[in-house]
Scaffold this active site. Structure first.
Site, PDB file in Angstrom:
ATOM      1  N   LEU A   1     -27.487  20.049  42.712  1.00 54.52           N
ATOM      2  CA  LEU A   1     -28.446  20.964  42.111  1.00 54.52           C
ATOM      3  C   LEU A   1     -28.959  21.586  42.988  1.00 54.52           C
ATOM      4  CD1 LEU A   1     -29.984  18.231  39.611  1.00 54.52           C
ATOM      5  CD2 LEU A   1     -28.062  19.667  39.280  1.00 54.52           C
ATOM      6  N   ALA A   2     -28.973  23.016  42.686  1.00 51.49           N
ATOM      7  CA  ALA A   2     -29.380  23.848  43.909  1.00 51.49           C
ATOM      8  C   ALA A   2     -30.225  25.157  43.101  1.00 51.49           C
ATOM      9  CB  ALA A   2     -28.178  24.225  44.700  1.00 51.49           C
TER      10      ALA A   2
ATOM     11  N   ARG B   1     -43.104  24.897  45.983  1.00 54.49           N
ATOM     12  CA  ARG B   1     -44.065  24.205  46.916  1.00 54.49           C
ATOM     13  C   ARG B   1     -43.646  24.580  48.621  1.00 54.49           C
ATOM     14  NH1 ARG B   1     -43.047  18.406  44.144  1.00 54.49           N
ATOM     15  NH2 ARG B   1     -41.237  19.445  43.310  1.00 54.49           N
TER      16      ARG B   1
ATOM     17  N   GLN C   1     -27.217  28.521  36.454  1.00 58.06           N
ATOM     18  CA  GLN C   1     -28.173  27.920  35.296  1.00 58.06           C
ATOM     19  C   GLN C   1     -28.703  28.977  34.509  1.00 58.06           C
ATOM     20  OE1 GLN C   1     -30.921  24.995  36.914  1.00 58.06           O
ATOM     21  NE2 GLN C   1     -31.960  24.795  34.777  1.00 58.06           N
TER      22      GLN C   1
ATOM     23  N   GLY D   1     -35.231  23.013  34.611  1.00 55.27           N
ATOM     24  CA  GLY D   1     -35.232  21.771  34.615  1.00 55.27           C
ATOM     25  C   GLY D   1     -33.703  21.084  35.128  1.00 55.27           C
TER      26      GLY D   1
ATOM     27  N   GLY E   1     -40.583  10.748  40.676  1.00 55.32           N
ATOM     28  CA  GLY E   1     -40.487  10.116  39.505  1.00 55.32           C
ATOM     29  C   GLY E   1     -40.417   8.510  39.677  1.00 55.32           C
TER      30      GLY E   1
ATOM     31  N   ASN F   1     -39.807  18.894  49.758  1.00 52.29           N
ATOM     32  CA  ASN F   1     -40.350  19.819  48.707  1.00 52.29           C
ATOM     33  C   ASN F   1     -41.372  20.829  49.085  1.00 52.29           C
ATOM     34  OD1 ASN F   1     -39.326  18.744  46.171  1.00 52.29           O
ATOM     35  ND2 ASN F   1     -40.764  16.826  46.737  1.00 52.29           N
TER      36      ASN F   1
ATOM     37  N   TYR G   1     -32.439  42.151  87.258  1.00 53.52           N
ATOM     38  CA  TYR G   1     -31.530  42.365  86.079  1.00 53.52           C
ATOM     39  C   TYR G   1     -30.239  42.773  85.936  1.00 53.52           C
ATOM     40  CZ  TYR G   1     -30.464  44.485  81.405  1.00 53.52           C
ATOM     41  OH  TYR G   1     -29.713  44.725  80.308  1.00 53.52           O
TER      42      TYR G   1
ATOM     43  N   ASN H   1     -22.916  38.501  96.755  1.00 55.28           N
ATOM     44  CA  ASN H   1     -24.532  38.309  96.656  1.00 55.28           C
ATOM     45  C   ASN H   1     -25.306  39.450  96.406  1.00 55.28           C
ATOM     46  OD1 ASN H   1     -26.351  35.866  97.462  1.00 55.28           O
ATOM     47  ND2 ASN H   1     -27.365  37.841  98.245  1.00 55.28           N
TER      48      ASN H   1
HETATM   49  C1  UD1 Z   1     -36.908  15.255  40.861  1.00 56.31           C
HETATM   50  C2  UD1 Z   1     -36.855  14.125  39.984  1.00 56.31           C
HETATM   51  C3  UD1 Z   1     -37.731  12.955  40.338  1.00 56.31           C
HETATM   52  C4  UD1 Z   1     -37.311  12.413  41.943  1.00 56.31           C
HETATM   53  C5  UD1 Z   1     -37.327  13.364  42.737  1.00 56.31           C
HETATM   54  C6  UD1 Z   1     -36.352  13.088  43.989  1.00 56.31           C
HETATM   55  C7  UD1 Z   1     -36.420  15.296  37.938  1.00 56.31           C
HETATM   56  C8  UD1 Z   1     -36.937  15.707  36.587  1.00 56.31           C
HETATM   57  N1  UD1 Z   1     -37.278  14.494  38.528  1.00 56.31           N
HETATM   58  O1  UD1 Z   1     -38.172  15.936  41.204  1.00 56.31           O
HETATM   59  O2  UD1 Z   1     -37.515  11.820  39.393  1.00 56.31           O
HETATM   60  O3  UD1 Z   1     -37.896  11.650  42.055  1.00 56.31           O
HETATM   61  O4  UD1 Z   1     -36.261  14.673  42.284  1.00 56.31           O
HETATM   62  O5  UD1 Z   1     -36.376  13.790  45.037  1.00 56.31           O
HETATM   63  O6  UD1 Z   1     -35.341  15.536  38.134  1.00 56.31           O
HETATM   64  N2  UD1 Z   1     -33.344  21.991  40.204  1.00 56.31           N
HETATM   65  C9  UD1 Z   1     -32.228  22.838  39.501  1.00 56.31           C
HETATM   66  N3  UD1 Z   1     -32.497  23.408  38.327  1.00 56.31           N
HETATM   67  C10 UD1 Z   1     -33.895  23.235  37.977  1.00 56.31           C
HETATM   68  C11 UD1 Z   1     -34.791  22.685  38.638  1.00 56.31           C
HETATM   69  C12 UD1 Z   1     -34.381  22.113  40.066  1.00 56.31           C
HETATM   70  O7  UD1 Z   1     -30.960  22.809  40.024  1.00 56.31           O
HETATM   71  O8  UD1 Z   1     -34.172  23.910  36.782  1.00 56.31           O
HETATM   72  C13 UD1 Z   1     -32.784  21.568  41.545  1.00 56.31           C
HETATM   73  C14 UD1 Z   1     -33.377  21.880  42.738  1.00 56.31           C
HETATM   74  O9  UD1 Z   1     -33.078  22.908  43.417  1.00 56.31           O
HETATM   75  C15 UD1 Z   1     -33.392  20.549  43.425  1.00 56.31           C
HETATM   76  C16 UD1 Z   1     -33.529  19.489  42.786  1.00 56.31           C
HETATM   77  O10 UD1 Z   1     -32.999  20.119  41.656  1.00 56.31           O
HETATM   78  O11 UD1 Z   1     -32.410  20.492  44.543  1.00 56.31           O
HETATM   79  C17 UD1 Z   1     -34.675  18.525  42.316  1.00 56.31           C
HETATM   80  O12 UD1 Z   1     -35.620  19.516  41.969  1.00 56.31           O
HETATM   81  P1  UD1 Z   1     -37.166  19.501  42.095  1.00 56.31           P
HETATM   82  O13 UD1 Z   1     -37.872  20.478  41.595  1.00 56.31           O
HETATM   83  O14 UD1 Z   1     -37.132  19.215  43.742  1.00 56.31           O
HETATM   84  O15 UD1 Z   1     -37.587  17.950  41.547  1.00 56.31           O
HETATM   85  P2  UD1 Z   1     -38.669  17.114  41.982  1.00 56.31           P
HETATM   86  O16 UD1 Z   1     -39.966  17.500  41.417  1.00 56.31           O
HETATM   87  O17 UD1 Z   1     -38.690  16.665  43.308  1.00 56.31           O
HETATM   88 CA    CA Z   2     -37.672  17.310  44.985  1.00 54.01          CA
END
Ligand code: UD1
Ligand code: CA
Length: 481
Positions: A11-12, A18, A78, A83, A146, A234, A372, A383
């Protein structure tokens, strides 16, 4: 061997707000590699049949790095639905219908996650045959994560996000690490049911856990032994904490491989750097990029090396060097500045307050002080006198100069490029070399010195200098002025 029953989803797509940065969060580096690169390297070790990376925020910049680090990744964009749940939903849609193995979902912001931990998770998931198995950790401060909520008998029940949690749920110390293994069929069925009905208005992948349990399926959570392995990044405080842990692991690895690192707390080594046994690293040293250091070399204190090659038994102290090659037994520093294209031969020397750029300095040749050397080639055993300048820039273009072997140049020389100095030639102190010097010649360009006796007494009478001059004559009347 490839694991045909495994698909990995990274997931990226998140924005990483933040971090408060113009650079996407997952491109911030740790140990010289972007955060996402660490996760992809770990993913690569599992040799999955499918790897899918989900992108959205700054997608082109992410795709460039992802394609370089793991070219076999399939990129999924995406859409506007936010989410982690939506990201997984779209990724799973890109996995062929015929695939009936396991889907490993990894958050892109857990750079210290290692392949061994994932292999353990995979083995456990397959042995238990649960619908989902996820990594958890027990943290002293679980804020922001979470929480894993278990029933009285310890069965995993659901995951609740910090922002949606009650006080009682927030008191739980077991957190969701953001690393999940799902059986593809079970995952597909539940993803369709996700809603954005929560505090953040996002589809949460974490809700899949509760949905699976509602169907009566089993989910297990595997706490990791070292919680920091799965800590997410984060903000920049977490970034530096994880970077420091990674650095400590890298340093320990080199120490166990036979490298002396005197002060781990002030030493930084990038993942791509290599150090041979019996290298010594002194305090305050950064070994960055693909720097390679051969056995017996001593680097530091207070030295930064970026993409450099350091030969056996060379010594490099209080130096800043980028894309430089330093020969075996050579000596560099203290206070040297080596810019790209510096190649110092074996047993050569680049000394104090010397700057070099695009300079090839031959075996045993020395540039010891205050100089230089830019766009120059120096032969062997030469030298270069203190305070020499290779004047390579005419205001419009850069030019190169060539100095032969066994040349001796006097102090404070200027070599106005392009010039050639033949083998064995000498220059006098203060020579401005504008023309080529043939082999074996002495070049001098300064006017002969002229002394004007009595000048001070006549022109500066009554000064301390005049008094001193007079006194010197009285005590030594035969001294020639
Ligand atoms: C998430 C988890 C949380 C967990 C934590 C661990 C969810 C809802 N929550 O929270 O339970 O404890 O990671 O580190 O999953 N991303 C997407 N698409 C999006 C949003 C995020 O690809 O729409 C990717 C981000 O780039 C990131 C990852 O998902 O690599 C996590 O997203 P992030 O917003 O950091 O989630 P957390 O709030 O840390
Ligand atoms: Ca995170």
């Amino acid at each position: 061997m490839a694991d045909t029953q495994l698909a990995i989803v990274v997931l990226a797509a998140g924005q990483g707000t933040r971090m408060k940065s113009a650079t996407p969060k997952l491109l911030h580096p740790l140990a010289g590699v972007p955060m996402i690169g660490h996760v992809l390297a770990t993913a690569r070790a599992l040799e999955a049949e499918h790897v899918i990376a989900v992108v959205r925020h700054e997608r082109d910049r992410l795709v460039e790095v992802i394609s370089a680090e793991l070219p076999e990744s399939v990129i999924v964009d995406q859409d506007e639905v936010p989410g982690t749940g939506r990201a997984v939903e779209q990724a799973v849609a890109a996995i062929p219908e015929s695939f009936d193995g396991d889907v490993l979902v990894i958050n892109g912001d857990v750079p210290l996650l290692d392949a061994d931990t994932l292999a353990t998770l995979l083995a456990r998931h397959r042995a238990e045959g649960t619908a989902a198995t996820l990594l958890s950790a027990i943290l002293d401060d679980a804020t922001g994560y979470g929480r894993i909520i278990r029933t009285a008998d310890g069965t995993v029940d659901y995951i609740v996000e910090q922002k949606d949690a009650s006080d009682a749920e927030r008191a739980v110390a077991e957190i969701n690490a953001g690393v999940y293994l799902f059986t593809v069929g079970a995952l597909r069925q539940q993803l369709a049911k996700l809603t954005t009905d929560n505090a953040q208005g996002e589809k949460y992948v974490t809700d899949v856990v509760g949905l699976l349990r509602a169907e009566g399926l089993n989910v297990s959570a595997l706490p990791v032994s070292e919680p920091w392995l799965v800590e997410g990044v984060n903000d920049r405080a977490q970034l530096s904490a994880q970077a420091a842990r990674l650095n400590a692991m890298i340093i320990r690895g080199w120490q166990l491989a036979g490298v002396t690192i005197q002060d781990p707390s002030s030493t930084w080594i990038d993942v791509k750097a290599t150090l041979a046994p019996d290298v010594t690293v002194k305090p305050g040293t950064q070994i960055l990029g693909a720097t390679a250091i051969a056995t017996g070399a001593v680097v530091g204190p207070d030295t930064t090396l970026v993409d450099c090659e350091i030969g056996e038994n060379a010594e490099v102290k209080r130096t800043d060097a980028t894309l430089a090659v330093i020969g075996a037994g050579a000596s560099v520093g203290p206070f040297s500045y080596l810019r790209p294209g510096t190649i110092l031969g074996a047993d050569g020397k680049i000394g104090t307050f010397v700057e070099t750029k695009n300079a090839r300095i031959g075996t045993g040749s020395k540039v010891p002080h205050l100089s230089y050397v830019g766009d120059a080639e120096i032969g062997e055993g030469s030298n270069i006198g203190a305070g020499s300048i290779f004047a390579n820039y005419d205001g419009v273009k850069k030019h190169s100069s060539v100095v032969g072997s066994h040349v001796r140049t006097g102090s404070h020389g200027v070599f106005v490029a392009p010039v050639r100095i033949g083998d064995g030639a000498y220059t006098g102190a203060g020579t401005v070399v504008r023309k080529d010097i043939p082999a074996g010649a002495l070049a001098i360009s300064v006017a002969p010195q002229r002394n004007m006796p009595g000048w001070v007494e006549k022109n500066r009478p009554g000064t301390a200098a005049a008094e001193a001059a007079l006194a010197a004559q009285d005590s030594n009347p035969h001294e020639e002025n």
